[in-house]
Design a protein around this motif. Structure first.
Motif, PDB file in Angstrom:
ATOM      1  N   ASP A 135       0.830  -1.210   0.000  1.00 18.89           N
ATOM      2  CA  ASP A 135       0.000   0.000   0.000  1.00 18.89           C
ATOM      3  C   ASP A 135       0.860   1.254   0.000  1.00 18.89           C
ATOM      4  O   ASP A 135       0.604   2.210  -0.747  1.00 18.89           O
ATOM      5  N   GLN A 136       1.873   1.280   0.850  1.00 16.42           N
ATOM      6  CA  GLN A 136       2.711   2.463   0.979  1.00 16.42           C
ATOM      7  C   GLN A 136       3.454   2.781  -0.307  1.00 16.42           C
ATOM      8  O   GLN A 136       3.633   3.953  -0.660  1.00 16.42           O
ATOM      9  N   VAL A 137       3.902   1.740  -1.024  1.00 14.47           N
ATOM     10  CA  VAL A 137       4.591   1.989  -2.291  1.00 14.47           C
ATOM     11  C   VAL A 137       3.635   2.634  -3.286  1.00 14.47           C
ATOM     12  O   VAL A 137       3.976   3.640  -3.934  1.00 14.47           O
ATOM     13  N   PHE A 138       2.427   2.097  -3.407  1.00 18.84           N
ATOM     14  CA  PHE A 138       1.466   2.660  -4.347  1.00 18.84           C
ATOM     15  C   PHE A 138       1.051   4.070  -3.948  1.00 18.84           C
ATOM     16  O   PHE A 138       0.946   4.962  -4.793  1.00 18.84           O
ATOM     17  N   LEU A 139       0.823   4.286  -2.660  1.00 15.69           N
ATOM     18  CA  LEU A 139       0.437   5.619  -2.212  1.00 15.69           C
ATOM     19  C   LEU A 139       1.582   6.611  -2.365  1.00 15.69           C
ATOM     20  O   LEU A 139       1.347   7.806  -2.587  1.00 15.69           O
ATOM     21  N   GLY A 140       2.818   6.128  -2.258  1.00 17.34           N
ATOM     22  CA  GLY A 140       3.964   7.013  -2.390  1.00 17.34           C
ATOM     23  C   GLY A 140       4.141   7.569  -3.782  1.00 17.34           C
ATOM     24  O   GLY A 140       4.832   8.582  -3.967  1.00 17.34           O
ATOM     25  N   ILE A 141       3.551   6.918  -4.782  1.00 14.69           N
ATOM     26  CA  ILE A 141       3.689   7.383  -6.163  1.00 14.69           C
ATOM     27  C   ILE A 141       2.347   7.760  -6.777  1.00 14.69           C
ATOM     28  O   ILE A 141       2.277   8.147  -7.936  1.00 14.69           O
ATOM     29  N   ALA A 142       1.273   7.640  -5.980  1.00 20.88           N
ATOM     30  CA  ALA A 142      -0.069   7.929  -6.500  1.00 20.88           C
ATOM     31  C   ALA A 142      -0.257   9.429  -6.667  1.00 20.88           C
ATOM     32  O   ALA A 142       0.336  10.241  -5.956  1.00 20.88           O
ATOM     33  N   GLY A 143      -1.114   9.797  -7.618  1.00 23.78           N
ATOM     34  CA  GLY A 143      -1.395  11.210  -7.811  1.00 23.78           C
ATOM     35  C   GLY A 143      -2.397  11.744  -6.806  1.00 23.78           C
ATOM     36  O   GLY A 143      -2.334  12.898  -6.385  1.00 23.78           O
ATOM     37  N   PHE A 144      -3.369  10.921  -6.381  1.00 30.02           N
ATOM     38  CA  PHE A 144      -4.424  11.362  -5.460  1.00 30.02           C
ATOM     39  C   PHE A 144      -4.420  10.424  -4.264  1.00 30.02           C
ATOM     40  O   PHE A 144      -4.820   9.278  -4.360  1.00 30.02           O
ATOM     41  N   LYS A 145      -3.960  10.927  -3.111  1.00 32.25           N
ATOM     42  CA  LYS A 145      -3.849  10.069  -1.943  1.00 32.25           C
ATOM     43  C   LYS A 145      -4.316  10.751  -0.661  1.00 32.25           C
ATOM     44  O   LYS A 145      -4.859  10.123   0.222  1.00 32.25           O
ATOM     45  N   LEU A 146      -4.102  12.042  -0.540  1.00 36.27           N
ATOM     46  CA  LEU A 146      -4.553  12.830   0.605  1.00 36.27           C
ATOM     47  C   LEU A 146      -4.267  12.136   1.932  1.00 36.27           C
ATOM     48  O   LEU A 146      -3.126  11.912   2.291  1.00 36.27           O
ATOM     49  N   PHE A 147      -5.345  11.764   2.639  1.00 39.42           N
ATOM     50  CA  PHE A 147      -5.190  11.246   3.998  1.00 39.42           C
ATOM     51  C   PHE A 147      -4.714   9.802   4.038  1.00 39.42           C
ATOM     52  O   PHE A 147      -4.180   9.346   5.041  1.00 39.42           O
ATOM     53  N   ARG A 148      -4.905   9.051   2.959  1.00 40.68           N
ATOM     54  CA  ARG A 148      -4.566   7.627   3.008  1.00 40.68           C
ATOM     55  C   ARG A 148      -3.068   7.403   3.211  1.00 40.68           C
ATOM     56  O   ARG A 148      -2.656   6.508   3.939  1.00 40.68           O
TER      57      ARG A 148
END
Length: 748
Positions: A319-332
């Motif tokens: 999850d952290q890898v995907f969120l680290g490169i995601a364009g829209f993540k905000l609070f997640r």
């Protein structure tokens, strides 16, 4: 029957404890043995209820003492834990961590190599009211479940090749990769595709994978671990180990043990401690991101709570890898980074990424490894000089961007349009002048010699140093010796003895009868291959150090520095070959056998960056390398993926990366940043391979042929692309630069 089963389990637990403590005397272990012996005496007279009560008391005692013993573990105990047959294996993880899986790739020796297990699996999660199966590619070494079949997790080249194939499949399918490292090291055979070249290929390709890779290390043995260990998140089991060499191997080197002799256990245990191989050591040095706590004395298949924890950690890391490169993540992203001990499946993260996110992923991976080992070498430059060097690099980067990325981009577009227009006009002119040409068809043809030479200029370059010419600028000091030298090929080819001044002077160390190449100093290439007065050295103050305070190593480094007059085993330089500018690094054998540590890796990376900024070709001349410097342990081993990523960045920018091997080149460098070059050549009589003959005999029990590592075998299996005579290196390098690279780095 139930009591007997529980007693057997207690006996097995005690046997396991004795195994991992290596027979050392321990009061707690003695107490556990005494209680079991006491039960064996008293159980005959006790009632069933009393026997049950005694067993419960012994189980409680075992639980209590196992936790106390866990605090007493030393590094060598952890080595025995990961090697024990009772240790969890990859199949246990597949059964207990993933919701479903299918093993793929075949089972036979030349299909996948049973040591490498590959599975397509999925993890089931909830997204609101929906159930989502998130796919993942699981790749790792398998040691258990048929140990005699699995070769102890020691993977052969075709096993690593199959792992790479399915990494590329995962990239095509855009699914993450979970890799599990359970290996004492790669199996050191050079049968195609060759241990060294396949590990190098894996590292190069993993550096550019456009999907997240999360890895878990249980037993990480040297290059075998790196073959699947380059990842975005690296975690390690708390009772695992990760090392450049086994403690036994390090002890054998320290003691100078020859084949057939044995090292005392005390030295092996001391080397395990010196090498800083534990999870805590690796976390402190920054080579892993997290330590996963195991049950007392290591995780075994019956520790089901541990598998639940492992599942949560793998989900959270992915999850952290995907969120680290995601364009829209905000609070997640904030919640994921702070989530400790919670349920990672309570928050849904879609495991998909677009092209921009994949670009960010690859860049973050490069930056992650670039930062590693930055404090493991010594930089003797004053702060002012460092600032000036950094400013100069920025100026070169700006100049490079303007000249090549901006101006040349538009110039190429205009040139392309002009070329297309010229081709159209020439065709029209050809049609219009066709009648005139028919009238002159019987005219005699005059051949212009100058034009003929131009047509063959690339394939027949101006002669530099060649077989017929002497007059070398650098002559080996061995040419001053008044003695006769016998060629190793004398018995086979009848070579006459050679007078040293002729052999090491005019003949450049080459037997005139059979062509055998005697070893020469690396200065011979610097003095006779590069243009006179064109060599400019830099980064001389990057100094090999002793980051682990390894006993006695500081003195050995000082001796090497005094002997060679240099501060590391790598020379970085700018030079020219017949006017063609290039950047080069030299790994030379006189400094600690040409071994690579943090200083050598840093110099290599900086030289690659320099070549990329200046748009110059890059030559790695390997005068000899014995592998990774073991006294630096992980600080040296991490140079394998670290430098390979820098090589990949340079090549993808359009760079021409050429490797030339001389004398003996083995182990980590060949299995990583050297072996990944598409253009590798060797001087005749050079030896190239993953492990030397002694190591192969020690690990496999196989006696290899005398010519096993010779350059012609490396050529036969495709590791190198050509074998050169030493006297023709200059001519051949110029040919390579003109035909492959041209006068500018952007040759494509």
């Amino acid at each position: 029957m139930e009591i007997e089963k529980r007693v057997v389990e207690l006996t097995d637990r005690l046997s396991y404890i004795k195994d991992i403590f290596g027979g050392r005397e321990n009061a707690n272990i003695a107490l556990m043995q005494a209680r079991l012996d006491e039960f064996a005496v008293r159980e005959r007279e006790a009632s069933p209820g009393e026997r049950a009560q005694m067993v419960r008391q012994i189980e409680d005692l075992f639980d209590f003492l196992e936790k106390k013993l866990d605090d007493e573990l030393v590094p060598m105990d952890m080595v025995r834990i990961v090697r024990h047959p009772a240790r969890i294996s990859l199949k246990d993880i597949l059964e207990n961590v993933y919701d479903n899986y299918t093993e793929i790739g075949g089972q036979d020796e030349y299909s996948i190599d049973p040591s490498m297990l590959i599975a397509r699996a999925y993890i089931t999660r909830r997204h609101g009211d929906k159930v989502v199966n998130q796919p993942v590619m699981v790749i790792g070494q398998e040691k258990g479940h048929g140990q005699e079949f699995r070769n102890g997790g020691s993977v052969k080249p075709w096993g690593n090749a199959k792992a790479l194939q399915y990494m590329k499949v995962a990239e095509t399918e855009r699914i993450p990769i979970h890799s599990y490292v359970f290996t004492p090291g790669a199996f050191p055979v050079e049968d195609y595709p060759g241990a060294a070249q396949q590990i190098a290929r894996n590292l190069y390709e993993m550096g550019g994978l456009r999907v997240p890779v999360v890895s878990i290390i249980s037993e990480g043995g040297s290059g075998g671990a790196e073959a699947i260990g380059l990842s975005d998140v690296r975690m390690m089991l708390s009772r695992g180990y990760y090392s450049v060499i086994s403690p036994e191997g390090a002890a054998a080197i320290e003691a100078g043990i020859r084949q057939g002799q044995r090292v005392v256990p005390e030295l092996i245990a001391e080397c395990a401690k010196r090498l800083n191989i534990t999870a805590a050591d690796n976390l402190r040095m920054g080579y892993i991101d997290k330590v996963l706590e195991e049950p007392a004395l290591g995780a075994r298949p019956h520790h089901y709570d541990f598998f639940k924890t492992l599942r949560q950690e793998m989900i959270q890391a992915t999850d952290q890898v995907f969120l680290g490169i995601a364009g829209f993540k905000l609070f997640r992203a904030l919640v994921a980074s702070r989530r400790k001990g919670g349920d990672p499946e309570s928050m849904f993260v879609r495991w998909t990424l677009d092209e921009d996110a994949a670009d960010r992923l690859v860049w973050k991976r490069y930056c992650k490894y670039r930062r590693m080992a930055e404090t493991a070498f010594r930089d003797g430059r004053p702060s002012g000089e460092r600032i000036a060097s950094r400013a100069k690099s920025l100026v070169w980067s700006g100049y490079s961007f303007i000249r090549y990325d901006f101006v040349r981009k538009h110039t190429k577009a205009l040139a392309k349009a002009a070329t297309d227009l010229e081709a159209e006009l020439r065709l029209v002119a050809h049609k219009l002048t066709a009648p005139l040409r028919r009238q002159d068809k019987n005219a005699p043809v005059v051949c212009d010699p100058a034009k003929s030479r131009m047509l063959t200029e690339l394939s027949q370059p101006e002669q530099g140093a060649c077989l017929e010419e002497f007059g070398w600028r650098y002559v080996s000091p061995k040419a001053a010796e008044d003695r006769a030298v016998t060629c190793p090929g004398a018995k086979t080819y009848g070579c006459p003895d050679l007078w040293a001044p002729d052999l090491y002077g005019d003949f450049a160390g080459v037997c005139v009868n059979c062509g055998h190449h005697f070893p020469m100093e690396y200065e011979w290439v610097l003095g006779n291959v590069f243009d006179a007065d064109s060599i400019v050295e830099y980064d001389n103050d990057i100094e090999a150090g002793n980051p682990l305070d390894y006993p006695g190593f500081e003195e050995k480094l000082d001796a090497a520095k005094k002997k060679t007059g240099r501060k590391s085993g790598c020379v970085s330089l700018d030079a020219k070959i017949d006017g063609i500018k290039l950047v080069s690094t030299v790994l030379y054998s006189a400094f600690r056998g040409g071994s690579v540590g943090a200083a050598e890796g840093e110099k290599f990376i900086r030289a690659l960056a320099r070549a990329r900024r200046k748009h110059y070709p890059f030559l790695a001349y390997v005068h000899g390398t014995a592998g990774i410097r073991i006294q630096e342990s992980l600080n040296g081993l991490i140079q394998m993926p670290r430098v390979t990523l820098a090589v990949r960045r340079y090549i993808e920018a359009g760079g021409l990366y050429v490797v030339l091997y001389d004398t003996n080149s083995y182990a980590g460098p060949v299995a990583s940043f050297l072996g990944c070059s598409p253009y590798q050549f060797a001087v005749r009589s050079a030896n190239i391979g993953f492990a030397g003959p002694g190591v192969i005999k020690e690990t496999t029990g196989v006696d290899i042929p005398p010519d096993y590592h010779q350059a012609h075998n490396a050529l036969a299996r495709g590791h190198i692309q050509g074998i050169w005579d030493r006297r023709e290196i200059r001519k051949n390098l110029k040919q390579v630069l003109l035909t492959i690279g041209g006068r500018n780095l952007y040759y494509r």
